[in-house]
Design a protein around this motif. Structure first.
Motif, PDB file in Angstrom:
ATOM      1  N   GLY A 108       1.333   7.357  -2.643  1.00 62.40           N
ATOM      2  CA  GLY A 108       0.337   7.902  -3.133  1.00 62.40           C
ATOM      3  C   GLY A 108      -1.255   7.251  -2.731  1.00 62.40           C
ATOM      4  O   GLY A 108      -1.417   6.259  -2.305  1.00 62.40           O
ATOM      5  N   PRO A 109      -2.262   8.165  -3.523  1.00 64.11           N
ATOM      6  CA  PRO A 109      -2.323   8.860  -4.784  1.00 64.11           C
ATOM      7  C   PRO A 109      -1.749  10.360  -4.094  1.00 64.11           C
ATOM      8  O   PRO A 109      -1.520  11.341  -4.717  1.00 64.11           O
ATOM      9  CB  PRO A 109      -3.492   8.794  -4.900  1.00 64.11           C
ATOM     10  N   SER A 161       7.350   5.187 -10.533  1.00 60.59           N
ATOM     11  CA  SER A 161       5.647   6.204 -11.633  1.00 60.59           C
ATOM     12  C   SER A 161       4.331   4.828 -11.775  1.00 60.59           C
ATOM     13  O   SER A 161       4.130   3.921 -11.498  1.00 60.59           O
ATOM     14  CB  SER A 161       6.216   6.469 -13.152  1.00 60.59           C
ATOM     15  N   GLY A 162       3.302   5.503 -11.578  1.00 63.18           N
ATOM     16  CA  GLY A 162       2.066   4.346 -11.969  1.00 63.18           C
ATOM     17  C   GLY A 162       1.265   4.997 -10.442  1.00 63.18           C
ATOM     18  O   GLY A 162       1.611   5.928  -9.174  1.00 63.18           O
ATOM     19  N   ASP A 163       0.666   4.511 -10.084  1.00 61.36           N
ATOM     20  CA  ASP A 163      -0.749   4.305  -8.799  1.00 61.36           C
ATOM     21  C   ASP A 163      -0.423   3.498  -7.705  1.00 61.36           C
ATOM     22  O   ASP A 163       1.027   3.173  -8.095  1.00 61.36           O
ATOM     23  CB  ASP A 163      -2.141   3.221  -9.621  1.00 61.36           C
ATOM     24  N   ARG A 164      -0.754   4.063  -6.854  1.00 59.78           N
ATOM     25  CA  ARG A 164       0.132   3.618  -5.040  1.00 59.78           C
ATOM     26  C   ARG A 164       0.599   1.612  -5.656  1.00 59.78           C
ATOM     27  O   ARG A 164       1.637   1.669  -4.812  1.00 59.78           O
ATOM     28  CB  ARG A 164      -1.238   3.383  -4.209  1.00 59.78           C
ATOM     29  N   GLU A 165      -0.655   0.813  -5.942  1.00 55.93           N
ATOM     30  CA  GLU A 165      -0.364  -0.831  -6.289  1.00 55.93           C
ATOM     31  C   GLU A 165       0.436  -0.119  -6.661  1.00 55.93           C
ATOM     32  O   GLU A 165       2.528  -1.346  -6.421  1.00 55.93           O
ATOM     33  CB  GLU A 165      -0.928  -1.028  -6.680  1.00 55.93           C
ATOM     34  N   ASN A 166       1.227   0.058  -7.761  1.00 53.56           N
ATOM     35  CA  ASN A 166       2.830   0.066  -8.565  1.00 53.56           C
ATOM     36  C   ASN A 166       3.439   0.350  -7.893  1.00 53.56           C
ATOM     37  O   ASN A 166       4.683  -0.002  -7.933  1.00 53.56           O
ATOM     38  CB  ASN A 166       2.628   0.826 -10.061  1.00 53.56           C
TER      39      ASN A 166
END
Length: 171
Positions: A114-115, A145-150
């Protein structure tokens, strides 16, 4: 074979790495990695361990389809018909990795961090993680789930966990 997403939050990355290193030493086996969506984070985590050079052979960051084909022997028709983020691509990535590096065990990841880049069929957070030892390949489908880093960090932790499970199963 598919496995559902597992919770790796109950064990730290450092603990996963220590367990992995102990297993590699105990069984005197070598490891190689192939990464797409994590861009080398798995290799970076593994090579943070002092003394790992006796067991870690090499790693590939095969972000582009051409790289998956060139370095890991993922057939072009697989990439064209199923896409870079697919069970089939993950299967061929790890199989080609182990064959081309001569490692005893391998792990490969491909996904959508993502995102952007997701779709209804392949949402952001979809990651396939494949492991191979003794010609036995396992591919897991995960939705993080979560942002790109997560997503990338959860992929690293899950890849380490699945790698440990594969070594414990096969050696």
């Amino acid at each position: 074979m598919y496995k559902e997403e597992k919770n790796v939050n109950n064990i730290s990355r450092k603990e996963l790495l220590d367990i992995l290193f102990d297993l590699l030493r105990k069984h005197n086996i070598t490891l190689s990695t192939a990464e797409s969506c994590t861009g080398g984070l798995i290799a970076g985590a593994i090579t943070s361990l002092a003394g790992i050079s006796s067991y870690y052979k090499e790693g590939f960051v095969t972000y582009a389809n051409e790289a998956k084909n060139k370095h890991l022997n993922v057939p072009e028709h697989i990439l064209e018909n199923h896409g870079a983020v697919s069970h089939q691509t993950a299967f061929y990535m790890v199989r080609g990795l182990v064959k081309n590096t001569g490692a005893d065990v391998g792990v490969a990841v491909t996904g959508i961090a993502g995102p952007g880049g997701g779709s209804q069929e392949k949402p952001v957070g979809l990651v396939y993680i494949s492991t191979c030892a003794k010609d036995d390949v396992t591919v897991t489908k995960n939705i993080f789930s979560g942002d790109r880093e997560n997503v990338r960090n959860m992929t690293v932790d899950m890849a380490l966990k699945l790698l440990i499970e594969k070594i414990e199963e096969k050696f």
